[in-house]
Design a protein around this motif. Structure first.
Motif, PDB file in Angstrom:
ATOM      1  N   ASP A  52       0.818  -1.218   0.000  1.00 51.81           N
ATOM      2  CA  ASP A  52       0.000   0.000   0.000  1.00 51.81           C
ATOM      3  C   ASP A  52       0.851   1.268   0.000  1.00 51.81           C
ATOM      4  O   ASP A  52       0.324   2.386  -0.075  1.00 51.81           O
ATOM      5  N   VAL A  53       2.174   1.109   0.114  1.00 59.38           N
ATOM      6  CA  VAL A  53       3.065   2.275   0.057  1.00 59.38           C
ATOM      7  C   VAL A  53       2.979   2.904  -1.333  1.00 59.38           C
ATOM      8  O   VAL A  53       3.049   2.208  -2.347  1.00 59.38           O
ATOM      9  N   LYS A  54       2.840   4.229  -1.367  1.00 57.78           N
ATOM     10  CA  LYS A  54       2.704   4.934  -2.644  1.00 57.78           C
ATOM     11  C   LYS A  54       4.061   5.520  -3.051  1.00 57.78           C
ATOM     12  O   LYS A  54       4.382   6.659  -2.749  1.00 57.78           O
ATOM     13  N   ASP A  55       4.835   4.705  -3.758  1.00 57.09           N
ATOM     14  CA  ASP A  55       6.170   5.163  -4.168  1.00 57.09           C
ATOM     15  C   ASP A  55       6.506   4.760  -5.592  1.00 57.09           C
ATOM     16  O   ASP A  55       7.683   4.694  -5.973  1.00 57.09           O
ATOM     17  N   VAL A  56       5.480   4.480  -6.404  1.00 62.33           N
ATOM     18  CA  VAL A  56       5.706   4.151  -7.810  1.00 62.33           C
ATOM     19  C   VAL A  56       4.817   5.034  -8.673  1.00 62.33           C
ATOM     20  O   VAL A  56       3.778   5.515  -8.225  1.00 62.33           O
ATOM     21  N   GLU A  57       5.246   5.246  -9.913  1.00 61.35           N
ATOM     22  CA  GLU A  57       4.506   6.135 -10.811  1.00 61.35           C
ATOM     23  C   GLU A  57       3.698   5.349 -11.822  1.00 61.35           C
ATOM     24  O   GLU A  57       4.143   4.334 -12.347  1.00 61.35           O
ATOM     25  N   LEU A  58       2.500   5.847 -12.072  1.00 61.13           N
ATOM     26  CA  LEU A  58       1.634   5.286 -13.094  1.00 61.13           C
ATOM     27  C   LEU A  58       0.922   6.445 -13.767  1.00 61.13           C
ATOM     28  O   LEU A  58       0.214   7.205 -13.111  1.00 61.13           O
ATOM     29  N   ASP A  59       1.164   6.613 -15.062  1.00 61.78           N
ATOM     30  CA  ASP A  59       0.580   7.724 -15.817  1.00 61.78           C
ATOM     31  C   ASP A  59       0.916   9.072 -15.182  1.00 61.78           C
ATOM     32  O   ASP A  59       0.070   9.967 -15.097  1.00 61.78           O
ATOM     33  N   GLY A  60       2.141   9.193 -14.694  1.00 57.39           N
ATOM     34  CA  GLY A  60       2.611  10.459 -14.145  1.00 57.39           C
ATOM     35  C   GLY A  60       2.169  10.755 -12.724  1.00 57.39           C
ATOM     36  O   GLY A  60       2.446  11.839 -12.204  1.00 57.39           O
ATOM     37  N   GLY A 121      -5.568  -5.456  -0.811  1.00 55.25           N
ATOM     38  CA  GLY A 121      -5.327  -5.795   0.586  1.00 55.25           C
ATOM     39  C   GLY A 121      -6.569  -6.124   1.387  1.00 55.25           C
ATOM     40  O   GLY A 121      -6.473  -6.718   2.470  1.00 55.25           O
ATOM     41  N   SER A 122      -7.750  -5.769   0.880  1.00 59.50           N
ATOM     42  CA  SER A 122      -8.980  -6.039   1.636  1.00 59.50           C
ATOM     43  C   SER A 122      -9.284  -7.529   1.740  1.00 59.50           C
ATOM     44  O   SER A 122     -10.079  -7.939   2.583  1.00 59.50           O
ATOM     45  N   PHE A 198      -9.741  -3.562  10.585  1.00 57.81           N
ATOM     46  CA  PHE A 198     -10.310  -4.802  10.071  1.00 57.81           C
ATOM     47  C   PHE A 198     -11.311  -4.571   8.948  1.00 57.81           C
ATOM     48  O   PHE A 198     -11.671  -5.500   8.217  1.00 57.81           O
ATOM     49  N   ASP A 199     -11.780  -3.339   8.794  1.00 58.57           N
ATOM     50  CA  ASP A 199     -12.715  -3.024   7.705  1.00 58.57           C
ATOM     51  C   ASP A 199     -11.995  -2.503   6.463  1.00 58.57           C
ATOM     52  O   ASP A 199     -12.630  -2.133   5.480  1.00 58.57           O
ATOM     53  N   GLY A 200     -10.671  -2.440   6.523  1.00 62.63           N
ATOM     54  CA  GLY A 200      -9.898  -1.990   5.376  1.00 62.63           C
ATOM     55  C   GLY A 200      -9.669  -0.496   5.324  1.00 62.63           C
ATOM     56  O   GLY A 200      -9.103   0.005   4.346  1.00 62.63           O
ATOM     57  N   ASN A 201     -10.083   0.222   6.358  1.00 57.16           N
ATOM     58  CA  ASN A 201      -9.905   1.677   6.381  1.00 57.16           C
ATOM     59  C   ASN A 201      -8.504   2.031   6.872  1.00 57.16           C
ATOM     60  O   ASN A 201      -7.969   1.386   7.787  1.00 57.16           O
ATOM     61  N   GLU A 202      -7.903   3.059   6.269  1.00 61.42           N
ATOM     62  CA  GLU A 202      -6.571   3.483   6.684  1.00 61.42           C
ATOM     63  C   GLU A 202      -6.592   3.971   8.123  1.00 61.42           C
ATOM     64  O   GLU A 202      -7.490   4.698   8.550  1.00 61.42           O
ATOM     65  N   ASP A 203      -5.573   3.556   8.878  1.00 61.23           N
ATOM     66  CA  ASP A 203      -5.505   3.868  10.306  1.00 61.23           C
ATOM     67  C   ASP A 203      -4.082   4.272  10.666  1.00 61.23           C
ATOM     68  O   ASP A 203      -3.440   3.674  11.520  1.00 61.23           O
ATOM     69  N   GLY A 204      -3.574   5.278   9.974  1.00 64.02           N
ATOM     70  CA  GLY A 204      -2.224   5.755  10.228  1.00 64.02           C
ATOM     71  C   GLY A 204      -1.166   4.861   9.606  1.00 64.02           C
ATOM     72  O   GLY A 204      -1.389   4.248   8.555  1.00 64.02           O
ATOM     73  N   PHE A 205      -0.011   4.778  10.278  1.00 68.77           N
ATOM     74  CA  PHE A 205       1.106   3.988   9.766  1.00 68.77           C
ATOM     75  C   PHE A 205       1.631   3.072  10.863  1.00 68.77           C
ATOM     76  O   PHE A 205       1.476   3.354  12.058  1.00 68.77           O
ATOM     77  N   TRP A 206       2.258   1.988  10.439  1.00 68.10           N
ATOM     78  CA  TRP A 206       2.899   1.101  11.393  1.00 68.10           C
ATOM     79  C   TRP A 206       4.073   1.831  12.049  1.00 68.10           C
ATOM     80  O   TRP A 206       4.861   2.490  11.373  1.00 68.10           O
ATOM     81  N   GLN A 207       4.177   1.700  13.361  1.00 69.34           N
ATOM     82  CA  GLN A 207       5.232   2.356  14.125  1.00 69.34           C
ATOM     83  C   GLN A 207       6.320   1.344  14.494  1.00 69.34           C
ATOM     84  O   GLN A 207       6.136   0.131  14.382  1.00 69.34           O
ATOM     85  N   GLN A 208       7.437   1.857  14.928  1.00 72.42           N
ATOM     86  CA  GLN A 208       8.594   1.007  15.195  1.00 72.42           C
ATOM     87  C   GLN A 208       8.287  -0.105  16.201  1.00 72.42           C
ATOM     88  O   GLN A 208       8.740  -1.240  16.053  1.00 72.42           O
ATOM     89  N   ASN A 209       7.503   0.211  17.211  1.00 75.04           N
ATOM     90  CA  ASN A 209       7.211  -0.779  18.250  1.00 75.04           C
ATOM     91  C   ASN A 209       6.050  -1.709  17.888  1.00 75.04           C
ATOM     92  O   ASN A 209       5.676  -2.569  18.691  1.00 75.04           O
ATOM     93  N   ASP A 210       5.485  -1.542  16.708  1.00 68.84           N
ATOM     94  CA  ASP A 210       4.354  -2.385  16.303  1.00 68.84           C
ATOM     95  C   ASP A 210       4.784  -3.679  15.627  1.00 68.84           C
ATOM     96  O   ASP A 210       3.963  -4.588  15.455  1.00 68.84           O
TER      97      ASP A 210
END
Length: 309
Positions: A52-60, A121-122, A198-210
């Motif tokens: 789910d990381v957004k680091d690639v380009e598609l159509d600019g 990912g859902s 669990f419903d597929g909604n974004e909930d921040g980012f994974w942290q180091q201690n997670d």
């Protein structure tokens, strides 16, 4: 030198005659049998959360790795010759689950593209990402199919929990006639991994201690606390794991492409890497005649419509 009015009328009449002739040919020209080289493939798409990381380009535009993977797989579907067979699978946890057994790409294109659109990912069933084991499982499943497809595994290569450098998994069975290609996706920069509920909604980012930052058997190894403490604690961040995928590809005699620019690049590699077979297809010439008729209509209409004096 511009054409006279009479010359343009004659040219238009000849052009319209050719258009009508091409349409008649499109409707009546018989199908012909052609022998083509086809391949049988199983697409395996990584749907773990690092994708789910957004680091690639598609159509600019910057998009998620999953979005890029699905678009690339769809482009490859469109590039394969009729008679080829493609199946679809999703990878999560340590398994590659076959969602659609290989079917003929042209007659089943709509089914394949609709199923491909639903892979994300859902539908993941666990949070771990054991890439190596998932590849081995995909090979095992491919062996059970007839004809056995080769593997196109699209992933960023992120193992979670991480692997110890001295304990690289091995495929202990015979590969048989299974070959394949890893298609790497993702950039070189370590970036935060989006977290979902669990419903597929974004909930921040994974942290180091997670997350785990060492393999689950690290405590059983004869390693000093200094050695273990010196390891980077960045498994909550993700990039394309080129070293890991290169090593895995070498062990399996697969090829590895780092974010190919287009499907043609991947198709060329597949044609040289995976097994092919001769397939007789009943070729329909209608699209060619129809395309020529439309092109001719365009050439007849627009110059006279917009550039007449």
């Amino acid at each position: 030198m511009s054409l006279s009015y009479q010359q343009r009328i004659i040219a238009s009449a000849i052009g319209m005659f050719m258009v009508v002739l091409l349409i008649i040919l499109a409707l009546s020209f018989p199908r012909t049998d052609r022998t083509v080289k086809v391949m049988d493939l199983l697409f395996v798409l990584d749907i773990t959360q690092s994708m789910d990381v957004k680091d690639v380009e598609l159509d600019g535009k910057k998009v998620s790795r999953t979005t890029w993977a699905k678009a690339h797989a769809k482009d490859l579907l469109q590039s394969l010759p009729c008679g080829s067979h493609v199946g679809l699978a999703a990878f999560s946890e340590s398994r590659s689950m076959v969602l659609m057994s290989p079917v003929e790409v042209c007659s089943s294109y709509n089914d394949l593209s609709q199923m491909l659109a639903k892979i994300d990912g859902s539908i993941a069933w666990a949070l771990s990402s054991e890439v190596s084991k998932a590849v081995f499982g995909a090979i095992d499943q491919a062996k059970l199919m007839s004809p056995s497809p080769d593997i196109v595994f699209i992933t960023d290569g992120h193992e979670a929990p991480p692997l110890h450098e001295s304990l690289f998994p091995k495929y202990k069975k015979d590969l048989g006639d299974i070959s394949g290609v890893f298609v790497g996706v993702g950039g070189d920069e370590l970036l935060p991994i989006p977290k979902h509920d669990f419903d597929g909604n974004e909930d921040g980012f994974w942290q180091q201690n997670d997350v785990l930052h060492e393999d689950v058997y690290a405590s059983l190894r004869n390693e000093s606390e200094e050695v273990r403490a010196a390891r980077p604690r960045n498994e909550h961040l993700s990039s394309q794991k080129t070293s890991h995928l290169t090593n895995l590809a070498k062990r399996l005699s697969f090829d590895y492409l780092v974010s190919p620019a287009n499907a043609d690049t991947l198709l060329t590699v597949l044609e040289n890497k995976v097994k092919t077979r001769d397939q007789v297809v009943n070729y329909n010439w209608a699209p060619w005649f129809t395309s020529l008729a439309l092109s001719l209509l365009f050439l007849l209409y627009f110059p006279f419509r917009f550039f007449r004096h």
